[in-house]
Design a protein around this motif. Structure first.
Motif, PDB file in Angstrom:
ATOM      1  N   GLU A  70      -5.403   1.063  -7.170  1.00 29.00           N
ATOM      2  CA  GLU A  70      -6.242   1.413  -6.024  1.00 29.00           C
ATOM      3  C   GLU A  70      -7.066   0.195  -5.642  1.00 29.00           C
ATOM      4  O   GLU A  70      -7.929  -0.253  -6.408  1.00 29.00           O
ATOM      5  CB  GLU A  70      -7.148   2.598  -6.365  1.00 29.00           C
ATOM      6  CG  GLU A  70      -6.455   3.943  -6.318  1.00 29.00           C
ATOM      7  CD  GLU A  70      -5.996   4.327  -4.913  1.00 29.00           C
ATOM      8  OE1 GLU A  70      -6.648   3.910  -3.930  1.00 29.00           O
ATOM      9  OE2 GLU A  70      -4.982   5.026  -4.804  1.00 29.00           O
ATOM     10  N   ARG A  71      -6.777  -0.351  -4.453  1.00 30.02           N
ATOM     11  CA  ARG A  71      -7.509  -1.531  -3.997  1.00 30.02           C
ATOM     12  C   ARG A  71      -7.996  -1.322  -2.570  1.00 30.02           C
ATOM     13  O   ARG A  71      -7.442  -0.501  -1.832  1.00 30.02           O
ATOM     14  CB  ARG A  71      -6.610  -2.770  -4.065  1.00 30.02           C
ATOM     15  CG  ARG A  71      -6.231  -3.165  -5.486  1.00 30.02           C
ATOM     16  CD  ARG A  71      -5.366  -4.399  -5.501  1.00 30.02           C
ATOM     17  NE  ARG A  71      -4.035  -4.133  -4.941  1.00 30.02           N
ATOM     18  CZ  ARG A  71      -3.090  -5.050  -4.813  1.00 30.02           C
ATOM     19  NH1 ARG A  71      -3.330  -6.298  -5.188  1.00 30.02           N
ATOM     20  NH2 ARG A  71      -1.915  -4.742  -4.317  1.00 30.02           N
ATOM     21  N   ALA A  72      -9.021  -2.067  -2.180  1.00 30.91           N
ATOM     22  CA  ALA A  72      -9.547  -1.975  -0.822  1.00 30.91           C
ATOM     23  C   ALA A  72      -8.439  -2.286   0.177  1.00 30.91           C
ATOM     24  O   ALA A  72      -7.658  -3.221  -0.014  1.00 30.91           O
ATOM     25  CB  ALA A  72     -10.701  -2.959  -0.648  1.00 30.91           C
TER      26      ALA A  72
ATOM     27  N   ALA B 113      -4.769   1.919   1.913  1.00 35.29           N
ATOM     28  CA  ALA B 113      -4.200   2.889   2.853  1.00 35.29           C
ATOM     29  C   ALA B 113      -3.532   2.179   4.027  1.00 35.29           C
ATOM     30  O   ALA B 113      -2.447   2.564   4.464  1.00 35.29           O
ATOM     31  CB  ALA B 113      -5.288   3.836   3.352  1.00 35.29           C
ATOM     32  N   SER B 114      -4.161   1.132   4.544  1.00 38.48           N
ATOM     33  CA  SER B 114      -3.582   0.384   5.660  1.00 38.48           C
ATOM     34  C   SER B 114      -2.303  -0.330   5.225  1.00 38.48           C
ATOM     35  O   SER B 114      -1.321  -0.372   5.970  1.00 38.48           O
ATOM     36  CB  SER B 114      -4.593  -0.634   6.197  1.00 38.48           C
ATOM     37  OG  SER B 114      -5.709   0.019   6.756  1.00 38.48           O
ATOM     38  N   ILE B 115      -2.320  -0.909   4.030  1.00 38.90           N
ATOM     39  CA  ILE B 115      -1.118  -1.577   3.517  1.00 38.90           C
ATOM     40  C   ILE B 115       0.028  -0.586   3.414  1.00 38.90           C
ATOM     41  O   ILE B 115       1.167  -0.863   3.811  1.00 38.90           O
ATOM     42  CB  ILE B 115      -1.403  -2.212   2.140  1.00 38.90           C
ATOM     43  CG1 ILE B 115      -2.365  -3.386   2.276  1.00 38.90           C
ATOM     44  CG2 ILE B 115      -0.109  -2.633   1.460  1.00 38.90           C
ATOM     45  CD1 ILE B 115      -1.767  -4.611   2.930  1.00 38.90           C
TER      46      ILE B 115
END
Length: 344
Positions: free
Chosen positions: A201-203, A206-208
Motif C-alpha cells: 500500500e503506497r501513496a 489507486a491511481s496507478i
C-alpha cells in the motif's frame, strides 16, 4: 472562428486530426474517453461463482455519468468458465482474457452448475464497498477448497454516442486466448506490476492501479487485433486488413476532406470495387457510410465542448450548417442542438 472554437479544436486535435498513416485504434481510444472505474484481484478457491448483473444497474455506483461500462478479466492462474445468458459458456485458463464490452449480465464460475456466492442485493453492496474503497485490492472468493484460481478484474467507462466503432461489432463475450508460444510479453509485465501493487500500500496506489487497468484493456485489444486475420467482421478486422486499414487511417486523418470512393481507393492502393468489397466485409459498413459516421463522432466531440454548430459543420466537411444538421439528424436521430442538450 471563435475563441471557444479554437480552444475546442486544439483540445480535440489529437483525437480527430492526425497525420496520414495515423493509428486509428489510438485515435478511437482517445475519442471514446476510456476511463478506469474499478480494478482488483480475485483470489478464488473452489467452488466459486460470481454472477454480475447488467452494467446499467451498477454503473452509477462505480462511475457516475458513464455511458457504457466495459468489464474484462485476466486469468492469472487456475481454470474456470465464463458465459452470458443465451450463449454457451467458454472455458478459460491461465493467460486468457474475457471481455464483456456491451454491459451484458454474465457469470464466471469454477464449474458449470456452481451457485453464486452473492445474491443480487449483496452484489450491489459489493460494488458500493469497492467504489468506496472499503475492500482490499485482493478479494478472497469461494469455498476454501482446491484448486485455486486467481484473476484480475477491470471495469472501465467509455462514451458510446454518437458512434463507437470499436465496440459496435464486438461480440457480447470476447474470449482472447493466450498465445500458443507462451513467451513473456507486455501483458505478463502488466500482470506482474499489478500483483506487485497488490502487495504494498503506497501513496497514489489507486491511481496507478486504474492506469494499469486501462493499459491492460488496450493490450487485450491489441492481442485480439494481432490474432485477427481480416476474415472476420468488425472494425478491428478492418484494421487488420492492410488496404482497409489504410483507408481507415486516411478517413481518421482528414475526415473533413471531400472523399469519394475513387479518391479513397487510389490513396489506399486498391481499386474501387476491391476497397468497397473488403471494407464492407470487414468493417460492416461501406467506406462512405463509415466516413459519415466518423464525421458524426468527431462532430459530437466538438458539440460536447460547446463549439457552435456552424463551426462544427466546417470542421467535419459540410458546406453549410443546414446540410450538417440534416445529416446529423439522419444518423443520430436528433438535431445537433437537441443532442447537445441531451448530453448536458
Amino acid at each position: 472562428m471563435s475563441e471557444a472554437h479554437d480552444q475546442a479544436s486544439s483540445s480535440l486535435a489529437p483525437a480527430s486530426i492526425s497525420p496520414p498513416g495515423a493509428d486509428p485504434l489510438s485515435d478511437v481510444l482517445r475519442s471514446i474517453r476510456l476511463t478506469g472505474a474499478l480494478f482488483f484481484v480475485v483470489d478464488a478457491s473452489s467452488p466459486w461463482c460470481v454472477d454480475i448483473p447488467r452494467a446499467k444497474s451498477f454503473a452509477e455506483i462505480i462511475l457516475p455519468g458513464a455511458r457504457q461500462i466495459i468489464s474484462y478479466h485476466v486469468v492469472v492462474e487456475g481454470r474456470g468458465h465464463a458465459g452470458v445468458p443465451g450463449s454457451p459458456a467458454v472455458e478459460i485458463g491461465p493467460g486468457d482474457i474475457v471481455v464483456f464490452p456491451h454491459g451484458d449480465p454474465y457469470t464466471m464460475l469454477s464449474e458449470p452448475g456452481t451457485p453464486p456466492e452473492l445474491g443480487p442485493a449483496e452484489t450491489m453492496d459489493f460494488f458500493r464497498d469497492l467504489a468506496a474503497g472499503r475492500l482490499p485490492f485482493v478479494i478472497p472468493e469461494g469455498g476454501g477448497a482446491p484448486p485455486p484460481a486467481k484473476f484480475i478484474c477491470g471495469f472501465l467507462g467509455c462514451d458510446l454516442s454518437p458512434f463507437n466503432p470499436l465496440l459496435a461489432n464486438l461480440p457480447r463475450l470476447l474470449h482472447i486466448r493466450r498465445s500458443a508460444a507462451g513467451e513473456a510479453d507486455l501483458l505478463d509485465r502488466l500482470i506482474e506490476l499489478t500483483l506487485e501493487e497488490s502487495r504494498r500500500e503506497r501513496a497514489g496506489g489507486a491511481s496507478i492501479r486504474l492506469g494499469l487497468s486501462e493499459l491492460m484493456f488496450v493490450e487485450a485489444l491489441r492481442r485480439h487485433l494481432s490474432a485477427t486475420d481480416g476474415g472476420g467482421c468488425g472494425w478491428l478486422s478492418g484494421l487488420a486488413d492492410p488496404g482497409v486499414g489504410r483507408a481507415l487511417s486516411l478517413i481518421h486523418a482528414d475526415p473533413a476532406r471531400g472523399w469519394t470512393l475513387a479518391a479513397l481507393a487510389q490513396e489506399a492502393g486498391l481499386s474501387r470495387s476491391v476497397l468497397a468489397a473488403r471494407f464492407a466485409a470487414t468493417v460492416g459498413e461501406t467506406p462512405m457510410h463509415y466516413l459519415a459516421l466518423w464525421r458524426m463522432h468527431v462532430a459530437g466531440r466538438y458539440l460536447r465542448d460547446g463549439v457552435k454548430v456552424a463551426a462544427v459543420a466546417r470542421e467535419v466537411g459540410y458546406a453549410s450548417e443546414a446540410a450538417f444538421s440534416r445529416a446529423f439528424k439522419k444518423f443520430i436521430g436528433l438535431s445537433p442542438a437537441a443532442w447537445h442538450a441531451a448530453e448536458r
